[in-house]
Design an enzyme around this catalytic site. Structure first.
Site, short mmCIF file in Angstrom:
data_model
loop_
_atom_site.label_atom_id
_atom_site.label_comp_id
_atom_site.label_asym_id
_atom_site.label_seq_id
_atom_site.Cartn_x
_atom_site.Cartn_y
_atom_site.Cartn_z
N GLY A 1 -0.76 6.10 -8.59
CA GLY A 1 -0.73 5.36 -7.33
C GLY A 1 -0.35 3.90 -7.44
O GLY A 1 -0.89 3.06 -6.72
N GLN B 1 -5.79 -1.97 -10.90
CA GLN B 1 -5.31 -3.15 -10.17
C GLN B 1 -6.08 -3.27 -8.86
O GLN B 1 -5.87 -4.22 -8.11
CB GLN B 1 -3.82 -2.99 -9.87
CG GLN B 1 -2.96 -2.90 -11.11
CD GLN B 1 -1.56 -2.39 -10.76
OE1 GLN B 1 -0.69 -3.15 -10.38
NE2 GLN B 1 -1.35 -1.10 -10.87
N CYS C 1 -15.54 -20.27 -6.06
CA CYS C 1 -15.14 -21.59 -5.56
C CYS C 1 -13.63 -21.76 -5.79
O CYS C 1 -13.15 -21.48 -6.89
CB CYS C 1 -15.94 -22.66 -6.32
SG CYS C 1 -15.31 -24.33 -6.07
N ASN D 1 2.45 9.91 -8.25
CA ASN D 1 2.84 9.04 -7.14
C ASN D 1 3.75 9.85 -6.23
O ASN D 1 4.71 10.47 -6.71
CB ASN D 1 3.58 7.79 -7.67
CG ASN D 1 3.71 6.70 -6.62
OD1 ASN D 1 4.03 6.96 -5.46
ND2 ASN D 1 3.44 5.47 -7.02
N HIS E 1 -7.36 -7.29 -11.47
CA HIS E 1 -7.08 -8.21 -10.36
C HIS E 1 -8.35 -8.68 -9.66
O HIS E 1 -8.29 -9.13 -8.51
CB HIS E 1 -6.12 -7.55 -9.36
CG HIS E 1 -4.73 -7.35 -9.92
ND1 HIS E 1 -3.78 -6.58 -9.30
CD2 HIS E 1 -4.15 -7.83 -11.04
CE1 HIS E 1 -2.66 -6.59 -10.02
NE2 HIS E 1 -2.87 -7.34 -11.09
P1 OAD Z 1 1.27 -0.92 -3.57
O1 OAD Z 1 0.56 -1.01 -2.25
O2 OAD Z 1 2.40 -1.83 -3.83
O3 OAD Z 1 1.82 0.56 -3.78
C1 OAD Z 1 1.03 1.69 -3.62
C2 OAD Z 1 1.66 2.83 -4.35
O4 OAD Z 1 0.82 3.97 -4.19
C3 OAD Z 1 3.05 3.23 -3.85
O5 OAD Z 1 3.89 3.46 -4.97
C4 OAD Z 1 2.80 4.56 -3.11
O6 OAD Z 1 3.91 5.45 -3.19
C5 OAD Z 1 1.62 5.10 -3.85
N1 OAD Z 1 0.73 5.99 -3.06
C6 OAD Z 1 0.48 5.94 -1.72
N2 OAD Z 1 -0.42 6.88 -1.40
C7 OAD Z 1 -0.77 7.53 -2.54
C8 OAD Z 1 -1.68 8.58 -2.86
N3 OAD Z 1 -2.44 9.17 -1.91
N4 OAD Z 1 -1.76 8.99 -4.14
C9 OAD Z 1 -1.01 8.40 -5.11
N5 OAD Z 1 -0.14 7.40 -4.87
C10 OAD Z 1 -0.03 6.96 -3.60
O7 OAD Z 1 0.16 -1.06 -4.69
P2 OAD Z 1 0.21 -1.44 -6.22
O8 OAD Z 1 1.44 -0.99 -6.90
O9 OAD Z 1 -1.09 -1.01 -6.77
O10 OAD Z 1 -1.99 -7.41 -6.77
O11 OAD Z 1 0.22 -3.00 -6.11
C11 OAD Z 1 0.02 -3.72 -7.27
C12 OAD Z 1 -0.48 -5.07 -6.95
O12 OAD Z 1 0.41 -5.69 -6.01
C13 OAD Z 1 -1.80 -5.12 -6.23
O13 OAD Z 1 -2.90 -4.97 -7.10
C14 OAD Z 1 -1.78 -6.51 -5.68
C15 OAD Z 1 -0.30 -6.65 -5.25
O14 OAD Z 1 0.27 -7.83 -5.62
C16 OAD Z 1 -2.62 -8.56 -6.55
O15 OAD Z 1 -3.12 -8.83 -5.47
C17 OAD Z 1 -2.64 -9.47 -7.73
#
Ligand code: OAD
Length: 251
Positions: free
Chosen positions: A194, A105, A131, A220, A123
């Site tokens: 993560g 993602q 554009c 996580n 993503h």
């Molecule tokens: P988030 O920023 O929502 O969450 C990050 C996750 O990583 C959390 O569950 C943390 O506990 C975990 N985390 C933090 N540090 C870590 C580490 N060192 N090792 C492992 N895990 C760790 O990110 P996502 O869930 O990836 O989409 O967000 C998904 C999507 O939400 C993104 O791609 C974005 C957003 O909407 C779009 O922009 C379409």
């Protein structure tokens, strides 16, 4: 080797014999490379916004310069970042098993920079622009600094450059999502690394793998909605847990 991250014997056996490993990564995978996670990225100037208020087509329509500036900051962090030991552990996994698909993602390209072969960007990629009307990609040579305003699109009158990422309310690139679903169905082992497991449709992919018989391991530091479905959860950071898993696989 950190024994607190020991895979259960049955899972280590399943991983050693796996034909195809499906790895879903989220913003936590890039955190140790210095890229703020998506929901932590709203610090300083941006603290008053929620991601949903900036990462949408409506936000761009309303104030293109504000959204472009936020992405400029994120692009700077991405350019300054280097892959970490966890990214390299996933590259090594490819040398130990027949097939590994990385479905990410993240929009930072760090898996590719580390050297992973099969990477599917659900993503988009923040270093590319497109554009905002025609969605055609715009080459980097066109993206000159315009005092933090998005440059004009070369394709459509009134069009502006925007980051080539998927925003809230937009559909994922069909090819990428089809490839991710096919890999989830085929995989016999799944690692979720993560991600909050909140954002659909990416969050459904580990469950699809599970439904089709894969073992599921979550990495996580925090519990997520996926945790209760996982065969094992590691409450640690991506780099330390992934390197520990590779060490166990090689031992
Ligand atoms: P988030 O920023 O929502 O969450 C990050 C996750 O990583 C959390 O569950 C943390 O506990 C975990 N985390 C933090 N540090 C870590 C580490 N060192 N090792 C492992 N895990 C760790 O990110 P996502 O869930 O990836 O989409 O967000 C998904 C999507 O939400 C993104 O791609 C974005 C957003 O909407 C779009 O922009 C379409």
């Amino acid at each position: 080797m950190a024994s607190e991250f020991k895979l259960r014997d049955t899972l280590l056996e399943r991983l050693s014999g796996a034909r195809h490993v499906f790895v879903l990564t989220g913003a936590g995978m890039s955190a140790e490379s210095g890229i703020p996670t998506f929901r932590d990225a709203m610090a300083g100037l941006w603290a008053k916004y929620r991601p949903e208020e900036l990462a949408t087509p409506e936000a761009f329509q309303a104030d293109p310069a504000r959204v472009w500036r936020w992405y400029e900051e994120r692009r700077e962090a991405v350019r300054a970042a280097e892959p970490h030991a966890g990214h390299f552990a996933l590259v090594e996994l490819e040398t130990l098993l027949p097939a590994v698909s990385i479905i990410t993602q993240n929009v930072d390209g760090l898996h590719q920079r580390a050297g992973s072969g099969t990477v599917c960007e659900l993503h988009g990629n923040i270093l590319r622009s497109k554009c905002h009307i025609s969605h055609r990609q715009i080459g980097r040579e066109w993206i000159a600094d315009d005092n933090h305003n998005p440059p004009r699109s070369p394709y459509v009158k009134g069009g502006l450059a925007r980051p080539d990422v998927v925003w809230f309310g937009e559909v994922l690139p069909q090819d990428a999502f089809d490839a991710a679903m096919a890999a989830a169905v085929d995989a016999d082992f799944c690692l979720s690394v993560g991600t909050t497991s909140l954002v659909q449709p990416a969050a459904s992919l580990p469950l699809l793998a599970l439904e089709h018989g894969a073992a599921l391991v979550e990495i996580n530091p925090q519990e997520t909605p996926l945790s209760l479905h996982a065969d094992q959860c590691f409450r640690g950071k991506a780099a330390e847990v992934l390197t520990s898993i590779i060490d166990q696989l090689k031992a």
